[in-house]
Design an enzyme around this catalytic site. Structure first.
Site, PDB file in Angstrom:
ATOM      1  N   HIS A  60       2.047   1.065 -13.346  1.00 55.34           N
ATOM      2  CA  HIS A  60       2.832  -0.123 -13.689  1.00 55.34           C
ATOM      3  C   HIS A  60       4.320   0.222 -13.564  1.00 55.34           C
ATOM      4  O   HIS A  60       4.747   1.294 -14.016  1.00 55.34           O
ATOM      5  CB  HIS A  60       2.501  -0.574 -15.111  1.00 55.34           C
ATOM      6  CG  HIS A  60       3.207  -1.837 -15.488  1.00 55.34           C
ATOM      7  ND1 HIS A  60       2.785  -3.073 -15.057  1.00 55.34           N
ATOM      8  CD2 HIS A  60       4.325  -2.043 -16.222  1.00 55.34           C
ATOM      9  CE1 HIS A  60       3.611  -3.999 -15.505  1.00 55.34           C
ATOM     10  NE2 HIS A  60       4.556  -3.403 -16.221  1.00 55.34           N
ATOM     11  N   GLU A  94       7.079   6.306  -8.468  1.00 58.84           N
ATOM     12  CA  GLU A  94       5.623   6.065  -8.488  1.00 58.84           C
ATOM     13  C   GLU A  94       4.899   7.006  -7.536  1.00 58.84           C
ATOM     14  O   GLU A  94       3.836   7.525  -7.851  1.00 58.84           O
ATOM     15  CB  GLU A  94       5.321   4.620  -8.074  1.00 58.84           C
ATOM     16  CG  GLU A  94       5.757   3.589  -9.094  1.00 58.84           C
ATOM     17  CD  GLU A  94       5.381   2.166  -8.688  1.00 58.84           C
ATOM     18  OE1 GLU A  94       5.348   1.304  -9.564  1.00 58.84           O
ATOM     19  OE2 GLU A  94       5.117   1.915  -7.505  1.00 58.84           O
ATOM     20  N   LEU A 104      -8.497  -7.386 -14.479  1.00 62.11           N
ATOM     21  CA  LEU A 104      -9.930  -7.090 -14.566  1.00 62.11           C
ATOM     22  C   LEU A 104     -10.414  -7.463 -15.952  1.00 62.11           C
ATOM     23  O   LEU A 104      -9.782  -7.128 -16.948  1.00 62.11           O
ATOM     24  CB  LEU A 104     -10.165  -5.616 -14.277  1.00 62.11           C
ATOM     25  CG  LEU A 104      -9.750  -5.195 -12.860  1.00 62.11           C
ATOM     26  CD1 LEU A 104      -9.762  -3.684 -12.723  1.00 62.11           C
ATOM     27  CD2 LEU A 104     -10.633  -5.864 -11.806  1.00 62.11           C
ATOM     28  N   GLY A 147       0.782  -1.241   0.000  1.00 63.09           N
ATOM     29  CA  GLY A 147       0.000   0.000   0.000  1.00 63.09           C
ATOM     30  C   GLY A 147       0.804   1.277   0.000  1.00 63.09           C
ATOM     31  O   GLY A 147       0.285   2.327   0.390  1.00 63.09           O
ATOM     32  N   SER A 148       2.066   1.231  -0.487  1.00 65.38           N
ATOM     33  CA  SER A 148       2.843   2.474  -0.440  1.00 65.38           C
ATOM     34  C   SER A 148       2.292   3.508  -1.424  1.00 65.38           C
ATOM     35  O   SER A 148       2.359   4.717  -1.154  1.00 65.38           O
ATOM     36  CB  SER A 148       4.324   2.201  -0.701  1.00 65.38           C
ATOM     37  OG  SER A 148       4.535   1.797  -2.019  1.00 65.38           O
ATOM     38  N   VAL A 195      -4.176  -6.335 -21.017  1.00 64.82           N
ATOM     39  CA  VAL A 195      -3.397  -6.001 -19.814  1.00 64.82           C
ATOM     40  C   VAL A 195      -2.245  -5.028 -20.120  1.00 64.82           C
ATOM     41  O   VAL A 195      -1.521  -5.203 -21.097  1.00 64.82           O
ATOM     42  CB  VAL A 195      -2.820  -7.304 -19.197  1.00 64.82           C
ATOM     43  CG1 VAL A 195      -1.921  -6.984 -18.004  1.00 64.82           C
ATOM     44  CG2 VAL A 195      -3.951  -8.214 -18.758  1.00 64.82           C
ATOM     45  N   ASP A 196      -2.082  -4.011 -19.270  1.00 71.93           N
ATOM     46  CA  ASP A 196      -0.979  -3.037 -19.336  1.00 71.93           C
ATOM     47  C   ASP A 196      -0.881  -2.346 -20.702  1.00 71.93           C
ATOM     48  O   ASP A 196       0.218  -2.045 -21.176  1.00 71.93           O
ATOM     49  CB  ASP A 196       0.366  -3.720 -18.997  1.00 71.93           C
ATOM     50  CG  ASP A 196       0.375  -4.289 -17.580  1.00 71.93           C
ATOM     51  OD1 ASP A 196      -0.327  -3.749 -16.722  1.00 71.93           O
ATOM     52  OD2 ASP A 196       1.104  -5.270 -17.348  1.00 71.93           O
TER      53      ASP A 196
HETATM   54  C1  GAR Z   1       3.867  -1.079  -7.349  1.00 71.61           C
HETATM   55  O1  GAR Z   1       5.247  -1.045  -7.617  1.00 71.61           O
HETATM   56  C2  GAR Z   1       3.074  -1.155  -8.625  1.00 71.61           C
HETATM   57  O2  GAR Z   1       3.679  -0.503  -9.687  1.00 71.61           O
HETATM   58  C3  GAR Z   1       3.030  -2.643  -8.846  1.00 71.61           C
HETATM   59  O3  GAR Z   1       2.808  -3.188  -7.569  1.00 71.61           O
HETATM   60  C4  GAR Z   1       3.480  -2.378  -6.613  1.00 71.61           C
HETATM   61  C5  GAR Z   1       2.520  -2.118  -5.471  1.00 71.61           C
HETATM   62  O4  GAR Z   1       3.184  -1.517  -4.401  1.00 71.61           O
HETATM   63  N1  GAR Z   1       1.989  -2.977  -9.763  1.00 71.61           N
HETATM   64  C6  GAR Z   1       2.112  -3.883 -10.729  1.00 71.61           C
HETATM   65  O5  GAR Z   1       3.126  -4.544 -10.903  1.00 71.61           O
HETATM   66  C7  GAR Z   1       0.887  -4.032 -11.614  1.00 71.61           C
HETATM   67  N2  GAR Z   1       1.217  -4.741 -12.801  1.00 71.61           N
HETATM   68  P1  GAR Z   1       2.413  -0.849  -3.207  1.00 71.61           P
HETATM   69  O6  GAR Z   1       1.427  -1.880  -2.666  1.00 71.61           O
HETATM   70  O7  GAR Z   1       3.475  -0.528  -2.219  1.00 71.61           O
HETATM   71  O8  GAR Z   1       1.709   0.379  -3.736  1.00 71.61           O
END
Ligand code: GAR
Length: 203
Positions: free
Chosen positions: A116, A181, A100, A17-18, A151-152
């Site tokens: 992503h 991010e 989804l 959840g960052s 996807v993506d």
């Molecule tokens: C993030 O780095 C996000 O880009 C990735 O999951 C992580 C979640 O981190 N998402 C994917 O790879 C989707 N294809 P978080 O829970 O700390 O936000």
């Protein structure tokens, strides 16, 4: 358009959840003019749920279904119903690791954002930071895009570049991408809101 001022976000996540925390902190500091109506996870042990509860934001845990990488259609329909019930305007995928398929995309057309951890279209799919390291490229990054059935692959709204440094491990590289991010996602959400790139569907 309703008289309700703030855009309501529904955040979906499976992990620590960052990104949710970065979005919330942007809201609290006034850099992002939105509210988080609900946080929804497919994993009851996901860190994102604990963070949401600490912030006194409503949470929902989805029923476990038959699949690991996607949702059963009836569970995806339930997810759409939860989002409608919380009057969510924009759906924000923040590390939601289920693909989804139909029901949610139909309920929220062009209203679902994803982040992503690569410079799409490069390195789609799982653990994109590892893919970048294995490919031997000198830079990677992160991308925010609209979610579409493939996807993506939806239209790109913003990207930030991240260098790959000598001696990087998957963990060190992912941590550097996540710093980017946390800057990029709140900025893009604010831009989407400012430019009215979506239309409110609840009043
Ligand atoms: C993030 O780095 C996000 O880009 C990735 O999951 C992580 C979640 O981190 N998402 C994917 O790879 C989707 N294809 P978080 O829970 O700390 O936000």
């Amino acid at each position: 358009m309703s008289s309700r001022k703030r855009v309501l976000l529904g955040v979906l996540g499976s992990g620590r959840g960052s990104n949710f925390a970065a979005i919330l902190s942007s809201i609290v500091s006034g850099r992002l003019s939105a509210s988080i109506a609900v946080v929804i996870s497919d994993r009851e042990d996901a860190g994102i749920l604990g963070l949401a509860r600490e912030a006194q934001i409503q949470t929902v845990v989805l029923r476990q279904g038959r699949y690991r990488t996607r949702l059963d259609p009836d569970i995806e329909e339930e997810l759409a119903q939860y989002l409608r019930r919380f009057q969510v305007d924009l759906v924000v995928l923040a590390g939601f690791l289920r693909v989804l398929k139909g029901p949610l995309l139909t309920a929220y057309p062009r209203r679902i954002l994803n982040i992503h951890p690569s410079l799409l279209p490069a390195f789609k799919g799982k653990e994109a930071w590892k893919q970048a390291l294995e490919a031997g490229v000198v830079e990677t990054g992160c991308t925010v895009h609209w979610v579409e059935p493939e996807v993506d692959s939806g239209p790109i709204l913003g990207q930030e570049r991240v260098p790959i440094c000598p001696g990087d491990t998957p963990e060190s590289l992912h941590a550097r991408i996540q710093e980017a991010e946390h800057r990029l996602y709140p900025d893009v959400i604010q831009r989407v809101i400012d430019r009215k790139l979506w239309q409110r569907i609840h009043s």
